[in-house]
Design a protein around this motif. Structure first.
Motif, short mmCIF file in Angstrom:
data_model
loop_
_atom_site.label_atom_id
_atom_site.label_comp_id
_atom_site.label_asym_id
_atom_site.label_seq_id
_atom_site.Cartn_x
_atom_site.Cartn_y
_atom_site.Cartn_z
N ASN A 120 0.82 -1.21 0.00
CA ASN A 120 0.00 0.00 0.00
C ASN A 120 0.86 1.27 0.00
O ASN A 120 0.42 2.33 0.42
CB ASN A 120 -0.93 0.02 1.21
N ASN A 121 2.11 1.15 -0.45
CA ASN A 121 2.97 2.33 -0.55
C ASN A 121 2.45 3.29 -1.62
O ASN A 121 1.89 2.85 -2.62
CB ASN A 121 4.40 1.91 -0.90
N PRO A 122 2.62 4.60 -1.43
CA PRO A 122 3.24 5.26 -0.28
C PRO A 122 2.25 5.36 0.89
O PRO A 122 1.05 5.35 0.69
CB PRO A 122 3.59 6.65 -0.81
N ILE A 123 2.81 5.50 2.09
CA ILE A 123 1.97 5.61 3.28
C ILE A 123 1.73 7.07 3.66
O ILE A 123 0.94 7.35 4.56
CB ILE A 123 2.58 4.83 4.46
N LEU A 124 2.39 7.99 2.97
CA LEU A 124 2.21 9.43 3.17
C LEU A 124 2.69 10.14 1.92
O LEU A 124 3.81 9.90 1.47
CB LEU A 124 3.02 9.92 4.38
N THR A 125 1.84 11.00 1.34
CA THR A 125 2.26 11.87 0.23
C THR A 125 1.12 12.83 -0.07
O THR A 125 -0.03 12.57 0.27
CB THR A 125 2.65 11.07 -1.03
N GLN A 126 1.46 13.94 -0.73
CA GLN A 126 0.45 14.87 -1.23
C GLN A 126 0.58 15.04 -2.74
O GLN A 126 -0.02 15.94 -3.33
CB GLN A 126 0.61 16.24 -0.54
N ARG A 127 1.33 14.17 -3.39
CA ARG A 127 1.71 14.40 -4.78
C ARG A 127 0.60 14.13 -5.79
O ARG A 127 0.69 14.59 -6.93
CB ARG A 127 2.94 13.56 -5.13
N TYR A 128 -0.43 13.40 -5.42
CA TYR A 128 -1.47 13.04 -6.38
C TYR A 128 -2.67 13.99 -6.36
O TYR A 128 -3.66 13.76 -7.05
CB TYR A 128 -1.97 11.62 -6.11
N LEU A 129 -2.61 15.04 -5.59
CA LEU A 129 -3.80 15.85 -5.31
C LEU A 129 -3.94 17.02 -6.27
O LEU A 129 -3.00 17.42 -6.96
CB LEU A 129 -3.75 16.34 -3.86
N ASN A 130 -5.15 17.60 -6.29
CA ASN A 130 -5.46 18.74 -7.16
C ASN A 130 -4.58 19.93 -6.78
O ASN A 130 -4.64 20.41 -5.65
CB ASN A 130 -6.93 19.10 -6.99
N PRO A 131 -3.78 20.44 -7.71
CA PRO A 131 -2.89 21.56 -7.38
C PRO A 131 -3.64 22.85 -7.08
O PRO A 131 -3.04 23.79 -6.54
CB PRO A 131 -2.00 21.69 -8.62
N ASP A 132 -4.91 22.92 -7.42
CA ASP A 132 -5.70 24.13 -7.18
C ASP A 132 -6.50 24.07 -5.87
O ASP A 132 -7.34 24.93 -5.62
CB ASP A 132 -6.68 24.36 -8.34
N ARG A 133 -6.22 23.08 -5.03
CA ARG A 133 -6.96 22.96 -3.78
C ARG A 133 -6.61 24.11 -2.84
O ARG A 133 -5.54 24.73 -2.93
CB ARG A 133 -6.66 21.62 -3.11
N VAL A 188 -2.68 8.74 9.05
CA VAL A 188 -4.11 9.00 9.01
C VAL A 188 -4.36 10.30 8.25
O VAL A 188 -3.86 11.36 8.63
CB VAL A 188 -4.69 9.09 10.44
N ASN A 189 -5.14 10.21 7.16
CA ASN A 189 -5.41 11.34 6.27
C ASN A 189 -4.14 11.92 5.65
O ASN A 189 -4.09 13.09 5.27
CB ASN A 189 -6.17 12.45 7.01
N GLY A 190 -3.12 11.08 5.52
CA GLY A 190 -1.87 11.51 4.91
C GLY A 190 -1.84 11.41 3.41
O GLY A 190 -0.85 11.82 2.78
N LEU A 191 -2.91 10.86 2.80
CA LEU A 191 -3.00 10.76 1.35
C LEU A 191 -4.08 11.66 0.78
O LEU A 191 -4.32 11.65 -0.43
CB LEU A 191 -3.26 9.30 0.94
N VAL A 192 -4.72 12.43 1.64
CA VAL A 192 -5.74 13.41 1.23
C VAL A 192 -5.22 14.78 1.64
O VAL A 192 -4.23 14.89 2.37
CB VAL A 192 -7.11 13.11 1.87
N PRO A 193 -5.87 15.87 1.19
CA PRO A 193 -5.34 17.20 1.52
C PRO A 193 -5.21 17.40 3.03
O PRO A 193 -6.15 17.18 3.80
CB PRO A 193 -6.39 18.14 0.92
N LEU A 194 -4.01 17.78 3.45
CA LEU A 194 -3.74 17.98 4.87
C LEU A 194 -4.50 19.19 5.39
O LEU A 194 -4.61 20.21 4.72
CB LEU A 194 -2.24 18.16 5.11
N LYS A 195 -4.99 19.07 6.60
CA LYS A 195 -5.74 20.13 7.26
C LYS A 195 -4.85 20.86 8.25
O LYS A 195 -3.86 20.30 8.75
CB LYS A 195 -6.96 19.55 7.99
#
Length: 576
Positions: free
Chosen positions: A290-303, A359-366
């Motif tokens: 299930n790698n990666p276990i933490l990243t923000q690289r796949y997310l919408n750049p306009d978030r 936890v929530n490390g693959l979705v936009p960080l709050k």
């Protein structure tokens, strides 16, 4: 004869008295020519904290704002210690203490002596990289291991039995590569893991790296020759040509297996954290599915409220028995520029399955998290480090300056003195462009929107003298806002340096007989510089200028911007 001797003695005493008087006069003149800073006020005002006020059971992440990159953490009993890269800043490797992972106090720096730190001629992004801190219960000793790219040191380790009381001189280590970390097994055996190049002739692509392991001799504080072994080649899947597998940490779980967690993808927009498992600390290691276990690289750049570059993590058990991970990430401004550098964030870690995941490390960080059970948020109180929007006021009333004040390539004590009047900077004959110790006292930019105001008493004697504020990204990218002299007039000027080329944005004459208030107002990518001679009415110098040269995007390197109280006797900025 006796009369002649007495006359000679009187003349000698008179001569010595005259020389002392002349020396005292010259010394006093030099002191009078040294700038005196009586106050510094920094006010952070980021919109994100206004939009997301804290509830009673919440705290902010990042937990350390500004350039505190490459976090590593360790726990002994109820004490947590966390360290960070410092590159060519002096002292080296800031160290923080907490009892709850929310409220942090800086207790000093690991490397605070000239016998430990050798960055005198290192560029800002050279020097010290990626520390790891570990505790060995078998000998009750803490270890901080890192790479010092200066002074011919290379990989090194220092030790202590009490992080509050200081650390040993370095033990140089006999291996190449970067990002070393230690692991102490239950049976007392010790190992070093680190990033390195592939074996000679085995390089497959740009950025191809490996993770190596060595047996470690605790008596000699040295790796054991001939025990090195490659345990990860390239990364999770070498067929995809992963880059910069680095900063490994080994964790042993109750199931008896060994888990190797590493950063992968380089400390940029492809950064991530990955994990591997083995039945033996020396491998072989199998990557998690299930790698990666933490990243923000796949997310919408306009978030909204973007956080990027997440990775370089270390994990620890929290006070509530749950697992947490600290890691670095960046927050770009409205122009997608990074001026605050790589900051330290925290997230809970779920290890209920075979492998951990943030936890929530693959979705936009709050910007906010729930506090661990039973913890009270005291950040900014009782000596705990502030976060969110805050005001930092320094009146320079104590010789023991706040640890947030740092030098560059040399001790701050070499050029400052503090008395009842404030902080005096005795100027070096180096200037802000030099790759050498400079007489500037720095603190980190911690917000995109802030105001910083310094009160200065200074009467430069020549065009070679200058003192004021500097916004500094590196030796070839910075703004200088200072007071100098030309002919018989005193001037205030704004100098911009981009890629080593300096231009005067604006200059104007000024009355230097009274204290001058220098101010920079940062509003995202827009910076404005002001001065006042009465502390109330401020005049802009140079209009609005861009923070582009203070960003990693333009200047490169690994650090965020710093703001400094600066002086030099080798000024090159000439009023126009």
């Amino acid at each position: 004869m006796k009369h002649t001797y007495q006359c000679l003695k009187k003349y000698r005493i008179a001569f010595l008295t005259l020389m002392i008087a002349l020396f005292s006069s010259v010394h006093l003149s030099a002191q009078q020519n040294a700038p005196l800073f009586s106050q510094f006020v920094y006010e952070g005002d980021d919109q994100i904290y206004k939009d997301h006020p804290l509830e009673e059971d919440e705290f902010y992440t990042p937990i350390l704002q500004g350039t505190y990159p490459d976090p590593a953490i360790v726990r002994r009993g109820d004490d947590y210690f966390m360290v960070h890269s410092s590159f060519s800043m002096w002292p080296g490797i800031p160290i923080f203490h907490s009892n709850d992972l929310v409220n942090w106090t800086q207790i000093g720096h690991v490397l605070d002596r000239k016998s430990q730190l050798f960055v005198q001629n290192a560029g800002i992004s050279e020097g010290l990289y990626a520390p790891a801190i570990k505790y060995n219960p078998h000998n009750e000793t803490f270890y901080m291991i890192t790479t010092q790219f200066a002074g011919g040191i290379g990989n090194m380790v220092v030790t202590t039995q009490d992080p509050f009381e200081g650390w040993s001189d370095p033990y140089p280590l006999n291996f190449n590569g970067i990002d070393p970390s230690l692991f102490f097994d239950d049976d007392g055996k010790a190992f070093v893991v680190h990033n390195d190049a592939p074996d000679e002739g085995e390089e497959l692509y740009e950025g191809h790296r490996v993770i190596k392991i060595w047996d470690y001799d605790l008596e000699e504080n040295q790796v054991i020759e001939g025990t090195d072994k490659i345990i990860v080649d390239g990364g999770v899947d070498i067929t995809e040509e992963p880059i910069w597998i680095e900063m490994p940490h080994i964790y042993k779980r109750d199931d008896g297996r060994y888990y190797l967690s590493c950063a992968e993808g380089g400390t940029g927009d492809w950064h991530s954290q990955v994990v591997f498992v083995s039945d033996n600390p020396r491998g072989p290691y199998k990557p998690a599915d299930n790698n990666p276990i933490l990243t923000q690289r796949y997310l919408n750049p306009d978030r909204e409220n973007r956080v990027e570059w997440a990775g370089h993590a270390d994990m620890v058990e929290g006070p509530d028995g749950e697992l947490y991970g600290v890691f670095l990430a960046i927050r770009p401004n409205e122009e997608n520029r990074v001026t605050t550098g790589r900051e330290t964030f925290i997230l809970p870690v779920d290890w209920s399955g075979e492998f951990p995941i943030f936890v929530n490390g693959l979705v936009p960080l709050k910007p906010k998290l729930k506090m661990p059970e039973g913890v009270e948020n005291k950040t900014g109180q009782d000596g705990f480090f502030p976060n969110g929007n805050f005001t930092f006021t320094e009146n320079f009333e104590s010789e023991d300056l706040d640890y947030r004040w740092i030098g560059m390539r040399g001790p701050r004590e070499d050029f400052i003195s503090v008395d009842s009047n404030g902080l005096t900077i005795n100027p070096f004959d180096t200037n802000i462009h030099d790759t050498a110790p400079i007489s500037s006292l720095f603190k980190r930019h911690m917000h995109d929107t802030f105001t910083a105001t310094a009160t200065l008493e200074y009467s430069p004697q020549s065009e070679n003298d200058l003192a004021g504020l500097v916004n500094y990204q590196r030796e070839t990218y910075h703004y200088v806002f200072g007071v100098t002299k030309k002919d018989n007039e005193h001037y205030i000027l704004l100098q911009r340096t981009e890629d080593g080329e300096s231009t005067i944005v604006a200059s104007t004459t000024i009355d230097a007989d009274n204290p001058i208030h220098l101010q920079v107002r940062a509003d995202g990518d827009d910076y404005r510089y002001y001065f006042s001679t009465n502390g109330t009415d401020f005049t802009n110098v140079g209009g609005t200028v861009s923070a582009d040269i203070l960003s990693t995007n333009m200047a490169g390197g690994f650090t965020g911007a710093l703001i400094g109280l600066y002086a030099t006797s080798s000024n090159d900025a000439r009023p126009e």
